[in-house]
Design a protein around this motif. Structure first.
Motif, PDB file in Angstrom:
ATOM      1  N   MET A  52      -4.451  45.934  56.148  1.00 22.82           N
ATOM      2  CA  MET A  52      -3.622  44.792  56.546  1.00 22.82           C
ATOM      3  C   MET A  52      -3.186  44.885  58.000  1.00 22.82           C
ATOM      4  O   MET A  52      -3.015  43.884  58.678  1.00 22.82           O
ATOM      5  N   LEU A  53      -2.967  46.120  58.455  1.00 23.44           N
ATOM      6  CA  LEU A  53      -2.527  46.327  59.835  1.00 23.44           C
ATOM      7  C   LEU A  53      -3.689  46.267  60.814  1.00 23.44           C
ATOM      8  O   LEU A  53      -3.491  46.338  62.024  1.00 23.44           O
ATOM      9  N   GLU A  84       2.517  40.721  66.247  1.00 24.34           N
ATOM     10  CA  GLU A  84       3.143  39.993  65.143  1.00 24.34           C
ATOM     11  C   GLU A  84       3.133  40.756  63.821  1.00 24.34           C
ATOM     12  O   GLU A  84       3.887  40.442  62.912  1.00 24.34           O
ATOM     13  N   VAL A  85       2.229  41.737  63.690  1.00 26.30           N
ATOM     14  CA  VAL A  85       2.165  42.535  62.461  1.00 26.30           C
ATOM     15  C   VAL A  85       2.511  43.978  62.813  1.00 26.30           C
ATOM     16  O   VAL A  85       1.768  44.645  63.518  1.00 26.30           O
ATOM     17  N   GLN A  86       3.661  44.430  62.364  1.00 24.59           N
ATOM     18  CA  GLN A  86       4.179  45.733  62.776  1.00 24.59           C
ATOM     19  C   GLN A  86       4.262  46.724  61.616  1.00 24.59           C
ATOM     20  O   GLN A  86       4.674  46.361  60.519  1.00 24.59           O
ATOM     21  N   LEU A 164       9.889  43.570  68.485  1.00 27.55           N
ATOM     22  CA  LEU A 164       8.715  42.793  68.871  1.00 27.55           C
ATOM     23  C   LEU A 164       8.703  41.425  68.207  1.00 27.55           C
ATOM     24  O   LEU A 164       7.731  40.696  68.325  1.00 27.55           O
ATOM     25  N   ARG A 165       9.782  41.101  67.501  1.00 32.18           N
ATOM     26  CA  ARG A 165       9.884  39.820  66.811  1.00 32.18           C
ATOM     27  C   ARG A 165       8.616  39.524  66.005  1.00 32.18           C
ATOM     28  O   ARG A 165       7.943  38.504  66.204  1.00 32.18           O
ATOM     29  N   PRO A 166       8.271  40.425  65.089  1.00 30.48           N
ATOM     30  CA  PRO A 166       7.031  40.246  64.339  1.00 30.48           C
ATOM     31  C   PRO A 166       7.190  39.160  63.269  1.00 30.48           C
ATOM     32  O   PRO A 166       8.316  38.770  62.943  1.00 30.48           O
ATOM     33  N   GLY A 198      13.673  35.925  59.218  1.00 28.14           N
ATOM     34  CA  GLY A 198      12.485  35.324  58.621  1.00 28.14           C
ATOM     35  C   GLY A 198      11.239  36.187  58.719  1.00 28.14           C
ATOM     36  O   GLY A 198      10.121  35.688  58.674  1.00 28.14           O
ATOM     37  N   ILE A 199      11.433  37.518  58.842  1.00 29.73           N
ATOM     38  CA  ILE A 199      10.273  38.413  58.911  1.00 29.73           C
ATOM     39  C   ILE A 199       9.762  38.673  57.489  1.00 29.73           C
ATOM     40  O   ILE A 199      10.542  39.018  56.603  1.00 29.73           O
ATOM     41  N   ALA A 200       8.451  38.490  57.286  1.00 32.88           N
ATOM     42  CA  ALA A 200       7.855  38.797  55.985  1.00 32.88           C
ATOM     43  C   ALA A 200       7.682  40.314  55.861  1.00 32.88           C
ATOM     44  O   ALA A 200       7.490  40.999  56.868  1.00 32.88           O
ATOM     45  N   PHE A 201       7.759  40.811  54.624  1.00 31.53           N
ATOM     46  CA  PHE A 201       7.604  42.246  54.402  1.00 31.53           C
ATOM     47  C   PHE A 201       6.564  42.548  53.354  1.00 31.53           C
ATOM     48  O   PHE A 201       6.537  41.916  52.294  1.00 31.53           O
ATOM     49  N   VAL A 202       5.705  43.518  53.659  1.00 33.05           N
ATOM     50  CA  VAL A 202       4.896  44.131  52.621  1.00 33.05           C
ATOM     51  C   VAL A 202       5.443  45.546  52.486  1.00 33.05           C
ATOM     52  O   VAL A 202       5.441  46.318  53.441  1.00 33.05           O
TER      53      VAL A 202
END
Lengths: 346, 334
Positions: A52-53, A84-86, A164-166, A198-202
């Motif tokens: 995913m990363l 955007e993906v951290q 980084l405002r991902p 509003g950051i999505a999390f996995v």
């Protein structure tokens, strides 16, 4: 339906003869979603995080970020994807270079991505990010990693990601090396970031209790395949797959009315190697049937917001492309979508 | 001291001499353990729980030193034994399942040899068939196939290695087993299996167990009695049901509340602040700086463990003034 934030289509990852992930379809809607990936060691959850990363390119299949295949992205697109993906990693000890002050991990990404308009702006952004994770900037900046506790170091990694405002943070066991009393605090801060920014999390974990608290949805992996997925209230609250049932019943709860039974001594996963073309879980399954040894179960959809790979379920089969509709907001059970402080049980 | 106590710890002090002064990792801890009792000793990293476990076998190593107190094993004072007598007592009377048991096996020796070593050291050479039968019994007892004896550690899974270490630790049927986070690196299902194996082993041998850990859920599933350590001190000890339903020490309460459940989503609350540095202990109660109920008396003197209910003791200045612990809201980080 809107384009998912991230989508995995038929992803397969092999290491030599070993298949770490197989035929994985997954979709995360672009709605500040929180998804837990749960499973034992060897279930493929860390491999999934790395895919995913964009750290590894899967042996087969595609990873789409906001509709674009990350393997064929242009340089600029790939650069944006990198911001955007951290990631947040498990070990808050090894990610720091002991010779640099902790400021280094915060100023470097700001500079690389050109996110600050000057030293003052950088300072202000860093202080804001640190405050969001409950750290006091003046007690944190200028210190060396060894001067901070494990919990503080892990919070700096969360702050670094936030800086980084991902759009998406992929956190691989972020609190498994932190003490219980701190674990709750860090997870609560992560939940605030999801709600406020509003950051999505996995969230990748083997701990179902924190997955339940932190996430709306969960995917249970077993030996590289999805065993069961859906809302946490369903999958953890009323698991349908015998493997999810085993995981849930093995949680050590500080509740004497829910003591572990002394009944089932399931085989050790290492001793329960798959022997046939059947279901991977068959050697450990207490409800194993004849067909489980001969046929691999297909994915079914017993509820709009749930998918399951088990011969016990007789619902209609789910096609790979339908996975996005399982995870879309529309399919969510109503009560489950009301996350937040006073969130209720479905 | 209880009449039937198999292990009795009295005012034990273990100190590390560090560059910034002495650090008391175990500070005047006392408790007794009855035959067949399961004591869970819980604490966060740095609370002294592992130091406590090693001191019970007098395995404390420099820069650590046992500077005070006694450990009585049955009628024997472990502190007074010669090295030779101490070696005889270890494994035979008190055995340890160490933290990271996975890496305590010798990678170049077959499991059989490692179990034989333990038996040889205490009972001398046994006839080959007798030894083989004994090893098979030990392995079966921990739920392993006897063929495991001919394997090397790298051929075994984490859970199997953990069971092997248990087989070695119980080879001589000890009266006390000290298990230090025996499942910390294992998955939840294997963890449950290993803990259940330890439980069966314990009841089969009638041995007492000191289970050291940081997971209140795991301790609650296993222990009869729970002891809570904070900054080297035992701050509360009592029967498991009371410790969970009605803990008396604010730290215990907050520790339980910080565990997320699976019944309803709720605000997750940790314990703000950090434990004190052992070289720079606050005056009075070590938990006072983080305690939402702290008053002036808490920083004035160290509270002693006192009986708050039957078999239940807590080290907190709230008692005997109050009948129970009032509701808590965690205070902001100091």
């Amino acid at each position: 339906m809107t384009t998912p934030l991230i989508e995995l289509r038929g992803v397969r990852q092999t290491y030599g003869a070993f298949t770490a992930l197989d035929r994985l379809h997954l979709s995360l809607p672009d709605t500040a979603a929180t998804l837990a990936i749960a499973g034992e060691s060897g279930s493929g959850k860390t491999t999934l995080a790395r895919i995913m990363l964009g750290f590894i390119k899967p042996s087969e299949g595609q990873v789409l970020y906001r509709g674009k295949d990350i393997a064929t992205m242009t340089r600029t697109e790939r650069f944006d994807f990198g911001r955007e993906v951290q990631p947040i990693f498990q070990d808050p000890f090894n990610v720091f270079n002991p010779f640099y002050r902790v400021d280094h991990v915060l100023t470097t990404p700001l500079r690389k991505f050109g996110l600050a308009s000057g030293a003052d702006d950088a300072r202000a952004k860093i202080e804001d990010a640190l405050s969001r994770v409950g750290l006091r900037p003046k007690d944190t900046l200028g210190r060396f990693p060894h001067e901070l506790s494990g919990g503080q170091r892990q919070r700096i990694m969360v702050a670094r990601a936030v800086l980084l405002r991902p759009r998406l943070i992929v956190a691989d066991e972020p609190v498994s090396m932190v003490d219980a009393s701190l674990r709750a605090t860090i997870l609560d801060e992560i939940r605030d970031l999801n709600r406020d920014l509003g950051i999505a999390f996995v969230y990748i974990t083997h701990d179902l209790t924190t997955a339940f608290q932190l996430c709306d949805d969960i995917v249970v992996l077993y030996q590289g395949r999805v065993a069961e997925a859906g809302a946490v209230e369903h999958v953890i609250g009323a698991p349908q797959h015998p493997y999810s049932q085993l995981l849930v019943s093995s949680i050590p709860l500080p509740d004497l009315s829910r003591r572990w039974g002394d009944d089932d001594m399931q085989a050790d996963p290492a001793q329960a190697a798959r022997t046939s073309a059947g279901c991977r879980f068959a050697p450990r399954c207490p409800q194993v049937m004849d067909r489980c040894w001969s046929a691999d179960p297909t994915m079914t959809r017993p509820l709009p917001h749930r998918m399951l790979a088990c011969h016990l379920d007789a619902s209609a089969a789910l096609q790979g492309n339908d996975v996005a509709t399982v995870f879309s907001g529309q399919a969510r059970p109503k009560a489950a979508s009301a996350s937040g402080q006073q969130g209720t049980k479905a | 001291m209880m009449a039937d106590a198999v292990l009795s710890v009295e005012d034990l002090i273990v100190q590390y001499d560090t560059a910034s002064g002495p650090a008391r990792a175990v500070d005047r801890v006392s408790f007794t353990l009855g035959q067949g009792e399961r004591l869970g000793l819980i604490g966060e990293s740095g609370s002294g729980k592992t130091t406590m476990g090693t001191a019970l076998m007098r395995l404390t190593r420099a820069p650590g030193r046992i500077v005070g107190g006694r450990v009585m094993l049955g009628g024997t004072d472990i502190m007074a034994l010669s090295q030779r007598d101490l070696r005889a007592v270890r494994l035979r009377d008190i055995a340890m399942i160490p933290q990271g048991a996975m890496s305590s096996l010798n990678p170049v020796l077959r499991i059989r040899v490692q179990i034989e070593d333990a038996i040889h050291a205490h009972e001398g050479r046994l006839p080959k068939p007798e030894m083989a039968a004994r090893i098979a019994t030990l392995l079966t007892r921990v739920g392993l196939d006897p063929v495991v004896a001919d394997r090397f550690p790298h051929e075994l899974s984490g859970g199997m290695k953990q069971r092997t270490v248990m087989a070695i630790a119980t080879a001589l049927s000890p009266k006390v087993i000290v298990a230090d986070e025996p499942t910390s690196a294992l998955d939840v299902v294997v963890q449950r299996q290993v803990m259940q194996t330890l439980g069966r082993l314990q009841s089969g041998l009638g041995a007492a167990v000191v289970l050291i850990g940081h997971d209140m859920g795991l301790i609650a599933q296993f222990a009869d009695t729970v002891g809570v350590m904070y900054a080297g001190r035992l701050v509360e000890i009592g029967p498991v049901a009371q410790m969970i339903a009605a803990p008396r020490h604010p730290y215990t309460r907050l520790l339980i509340d910080s565990l997320p459940g699976i019944d309803a989503k709720r605000r997750l609350t940790g314990i703000p602040g950090l434990p004190p540095r052992l070289t720079d202990m606050p005056p009075g109660c070590a938990f006072a700086p983080r305690c939402p109920l702290a008053t002036a008396s808490c920083t004035a003197s160290i509270p002693a463990l006192q009986t708050v209910a039957s078999g239940h003791r807590a080290a907190c200045h709230l008692y005997p003034g109050l009948p129970a612990l009032p509701p808590l809201t965690a205070k902001a980080a100091p």
